[in-house]
Scaffold this active site. Structure first.
Site, PDB file in Angstrom:
ATOM      1  N   TYR A 181       0.844  -1.205   0.000  1.00  0.00           N
ATOM      2  CA  TYR A 181       0.000   0.000   0.000  1.00  0.00           C
ATOM      3  C   TYR A 181       0.880   1.256   0.000  1.00  0.00           C
ATOM      4  O   TYR A 181       0.677   2.182  -0.795  1.00  0.00           O
ATOM      5  CB  TYR A 181      -0.941   0.003   1.218  1.00  0.00           C
ATOM      6  N   ARG A 230       1.309   8.846  12.586  1.00  0.00           N
ATOM      7  CA  ARG A 230       0.834  10.104  13.191  1.00  0.00           C
ATOM      8  C   ARG A 230      -0.679  10.252  13.095  1.00  0.00           C
ATOM      9  O   ARG A 230      -1.331  10.749  14.007  1.00  0.00           O
ATOM     10  CB  ARG A 230       1.518  11.285  12.478  1.00  0.00           C
ATOM     11  N   ARG A 240     -11.007   5.173   8.165  1.00  0.00           N
ATOM     12  CA  ARG A 240      -9.880   4.554   7.450  1.00  0.00           C
ATOM     13  C   ARG A 240      -8.906   3.956   8.455  1.00  0.00           C
ATOM     14  O   ARG A 240      -8.717   4.497   9.546  1.00  0.00           O
ATOM     15  CB  ARG A 240      -9.149   5.614   6.615  1.00  0.00           C
ATOM     16  N   PHE A 300      14.637  19.801  -1.295  1.00  0.00           N
ATOM     17  CA  PHE A 300      13.328  19.196  -1.553  1.00  0.00           C
ATOM     18  C   PHE A 300      13.265  17.769  -0.968  1.00  0.00           C
ATOM     19  O   PHE A 300      12.237  17.342  -0.458  1.00  0.00           O
ATOM     20  CB  PHE A 300      13.098  19.159  -3.070  1.00  0.00           C
TER      21      PHE A 300
HETATM   22  C1  LIG Z   1      12.925  10.376  -3.916  1.00  0.00           C
HETATM   23  C2  LIG Z   1      11.955  11.165  -3.151  1.00  0.00           C
HETATM   24  C3  LIG Z   1      12.142  12.627  -3.093  1.00  0.00           C
HETATM   25  C4  LIG Z   1      10.956  10.509  -2.546  1.00  0.00           C
HETATM   26  C5  LIG Z   1       9.853  11.111  -1.793  1.00  0.00           C
HETATM   27  C6  LIG Z   1       8.553  10.730  -2.440  1.00  0.00           C
HETATM   28  C7  LIG Z   1       7.388  11.495  -1.886  1.00  0.00           C
HETATM   29  C8  LIG Z   1       7.478  12.978  -1.851  1.00  0.00           C
HETATM   30  C9  LIG Z   1       6.305  10.820  -1.489  1.00  0.00           C
HETATM   31  C10 LIG Z   1       5.087  11.441  -0.974  1.00  0.00           C
HETATM   32  C11 LIG Z   1       4.880  10.999   0.447  1.00  0.00           C
HETATM   33  C12 LIG Z   1       3.809  11.640   1.219  1.00  0.00           C
HETATM   34  C13 LIG Z   1       3.440  10.957   2.471  1.00  0.00           C
HETATM   35  C14 LIG Z   1       3.219  12.760   0.868  1.00  0.00           C
HETATM   36  C15 LIG Z   1       2.189  13.406   1.737  1.00  0.00           C
HETATM   37  O1  LIG Z   1       1.524  14.245   0.973  1.00  0.00           O
HETATM   38  P1  LIG Z   1       0.380  15.132   1.586  1.00  0.00           P
HETATM   39  O2  LIG Z   1      -0.827  14.869   0.825  1.00  0.00           O
HETATM   40  O3  LIG Z   1       0.289  14.979   3.068  1.00  0.00           O
HETATM   41  O4  LIG Z   1       0.966  16.517   1.202  1.00  0.00           O
HETATM   42  P2  LIG Z   1       0.906  17.843   1.973  1.00  0.00           P
HETATM   43  O5  LIG Z   1       1.557  17.607   3.307  1.00  0.00           O
HETATM   44  O6  LIG Z   1       1.703  18.785   1.125  1.00  0.00           O
HETATM   45  O7  LIG Z   1      -0.513  18.255   2.085  1.00  0.00           O
END
Ligand SMILES: CC(C)=CCC/C(C)=C/CC/C(C)=C/COP(=O)(O)OP(=O)(O)O
Length: 431
Positions: A181, A230, A240, A300
Site C-alpha cells: 500500500y 501520526r 480509514r 526538496f
Molecule cells: C525520492 C523522493 C524525493 C521521494 C519522496 C517521495 C514522496 C514525496 C512521497 C510522498 C509521500 C507523502 C506521504 C506525501 C504526503 O503528501 P500530503 O498529501 O500529506 O501533502 P501535503 O503535506 O503537502 O498536504
C-alpha cells in the site's frame, strides 16, 4: 499579529523563538518563481498547488526551474487522483473506472471530473482540471512519460485496493500488504521523482551502496509510514485504517481498542512496532541523499525526511497520538529547515539527535525494546561508517566529499531575505 497565547508561550520559552527568528532572518531560497514571466495558467496551477499542499508547495516553488513545473504538475495530478480515491461517496464501480482511466485523460482538452461530493476538500482542482492539462501538454515528453506512467500504476493499485475494500472491508491485513500500500501511495512517487532528477542530472545513484531502486522507494515509504503512524486517530475517525492487522492484532483484539484509554499501554507497544518498522528505512533514505547533486533538489528531498524523523520521534511512545493529531512545534520545524538545507553532514546530525531521543523514550517493558535499540544502533553505525565526521572529509571518497561540500558552499552564498512563503512553511510543515 500572533495570538496572545503564542506571545506568552515564546516569552516563557525564548529558546524556541530563536529558531523562528533565525529562520526568518537568514533563510534565502536558491530559486524563486518570477511571476512577471508566468502565464495566467501557470499562476493558476501554483495557486492550486498552494491550496492543496500543506508541506510540498513551498519546496516545489523553490526548486530549480528545470523541474519546478513538471514536479508541480506531478503533485497536482497525484492530488487529483487521490481526491477520487478518498471520496467514499463515489460508488465502487465508478471509482474503479475513474482511477484506472485517470492517466489517459492527462492530455485531453477540457477533461474534468464532476463526481466528487461537495465537501471533498480538493474537489475544485478536479472541476478545473483543464488548467493542469494545458500545462502538462507543454512539458518535455520525457517528463510527461514519467508522470503518466507513475499515475497509471498508482491508479490501478488504488482501484485494486478499492475493490478489495468493497469485498473484505477496510483495512490492511499483512505486513506485505502494508508495504505494498505504502509503495503505491508514495514509493512510486519516489521512483518518478528520481527518474526526473536523473533526467535533469540532479541525481547520481550512489555507487557502492545498496540497490538503487530500494533507496528511492524507501524515501517515499519513510514519509508515508510516518504519516500513517501520526494520523491513526484522524484516519480512524474518517473510517480509514492503515495500521496492518498483522501488527495491531498482537496487542489488541479489535482495531478500535487502540483508541480506547483502557488499552493505552497495549496501543503504545503497538505504536512502537510501527515506529520500528518505519525506522528500518532510515539508512536507505540517508544513502539516497548522498546521490542528490543539486542543492534545491537536496532541500526538496532532505527537508521532508528530517521533518519525518522528528515527527516519528514525537509519536514514539506518545499516548496523545491515540487522542489527537500531534505535530512538531513551529520552532522545531524552523530549526529543521535551517539544518536540512545545509548539507548531508548536518542532516546526519539531525538524525543522530532524534535517534538519541528515541533511545531515551524507549521503555524496557515494551516488547519491542531490544529491537528498537538494534534499529537505533544500526542507524548510528550506518551514519558513522558511511558519513564520517567533518574532520574526516578530506579522506572521504571523492563522490561523498562533493556532496558534503555542495550544501555548505551554496547555502552560504548571497544575501538572505525573508519571504512570506518561508514563514508559512515554518508554520505549516507537517510531513
Ligand atoms: C525520492 C523522493 C524525493 C521521494 C519522496 C517521495 C514522496 C514525496 C512521497 C510522498 C509521500 C507523502 C506521504 C506525501 C504526503 O503528501 P500530503 O498529501 O500529506 O501533502 P501535503 O503535506 O503537502 O498536504
Amino acid at each position: 499579529m500572533p495570538p496572545l497565547s503564542d506571545a506568552i508561550h515564546y516569552l516563557l520559552h525564548p529558546d524556541e523563538l530563536r529558531w523562528i527568528l533565525q529562520w526568518q532572518m537568514t533563510y534565502r531560497p536558491l530559486y524563486r518563481r518570477d511571476e512577471t514571466q508566468e502565464t495566467p495558467n501557470v499562476k493558476k496551477c501554483f495557486t492550486y498547488l498552494d491550496k492543496t499542499s500543506r508541506s510540498f508547495s513551498t519546496l516545489i516553488q523553490e526548486l530549480h526551474p528545470e523541474l519546478r513545473m513538471p514536479i508541480c504538475l506531478f503533485y497536482l495530478i497525484a492530488r487529483g487522483l487521490d481526491t477520487i480515491e478518498d471520496d467514499t461517496s463515489i460508488p465502487a464501480k465508478k471509482k474503479e473506472l475513474a482511477l484506472r482511466d485517470f492517466h489517459s485523460n492527462l492530455e485531453t482538452d477540457g477533461w474534468h471530473f464532476t463526481e466528487n461530493r461537495p465537501q471533498e476538500k480538493d474537489r475544485a482542482l478536479l472541476l478545473d482540471f483543464d488548467c493542469v492539462i494545458q500545462e502538462f501538454k507543454l512539458q518535455k515528453p520525457v517528463y510527461k512519460d514519467i508522470i503518466r506512467d507513475i499515475i497509471r500504476r498508482m491508479g490501478h493499485a488504488m482501484a485494486d485496493y478499492c475493490l478489495r475494500a468493497e469485498s473484505d472491508g477496510p483495512g490492511i491485513d499483512t505486513r506485505d500488504d502494508y508495504d505494498e500500500y505504502c509503495y503505491f501511495a508514495a514509493g512510486v512517487v519516489g521512483e518518478g521523482l528520481t527518474d526526473m532528477f536523473l533526467e535533469a542530472k540532479f541525481y547520481r545513484p550512489p555507487p557502492a551502496l545498496q540497490d538503487g531502486r530500494r533507496l528511492q522507494v524507501s524515501m517515499g515509504l519513510f514519509l508515508q509510514k510516518t504519516n500513517i503512524i501520526r494520523d491513526i486517530k484522524e484516519d480512524a475517525d474518517d473510517g480509514r485504517r492503515f495500521w496492518p492487522r498483522a501488527v495491531w492484532s498482537k496487542y489488541v483484539r479489535d482495531f478500535e481498542d487502540l483508541l480506547d484509554p483502557e488499552h493505552r499501554l497495549a496501543a503504545l507497544n503497538c505504536g512502537s512496532e510501527m515506529v520500528l518498522d518505519a525506522l528500518e528505512h532510515v539508512p536507505e533514505c540517508l544513502s539516497y541523499l548522498t546521490g542528490v547533486q543539486e542543492q534545491s533538489a537536496f532541500n526538496f528531498c532532505a527537508i521532508p525526511q528530517c521533518m519525518a524523523i522528528a515527527t516519528l520521534t514525537l509519536c514514539f511512545r506518545n499516548p496523545d497520538v491515540f487522542v489527537r493529531n500531534v505535530k512538531i512545534t513551529k520552532s522545531e520545524a524552523c530549526r529543521l529547515m535551517m539544518e536540512s538545507t545545509r548539507d548531508l553532514q548536518t542532516v546526519c546530525d539531525v538524525f543522530k539527535r532524534y535517534i538519541r531521543v528515541i533511545r531515551r523514550k524507549n521503555a524496557s517493558h515494551d516488547p519491542n525494546f531490544l529491537k528498537i535499540i538494534t534499529a537505533c544502533d544500526k542507524i548510528e553505525t550506518f551514519i558513522e561508517s558511511n558519513f564520517p565526521l567533518e574532520t574526516a572529509k578530506s579522506i572521504m571518497p571523492k563522490e561523498l566529499a562533493r556532496v558534503f561540500k555542495l550544501g555548505s558552499l551554496e547555502a552560504t552564498q548571497g544575501s538572505r531575505k525573508l519571504t512570506k512563503k518561508q514563514t508559512e512553511l515554518g508554520n505549516n510543515f507537517t510531513v
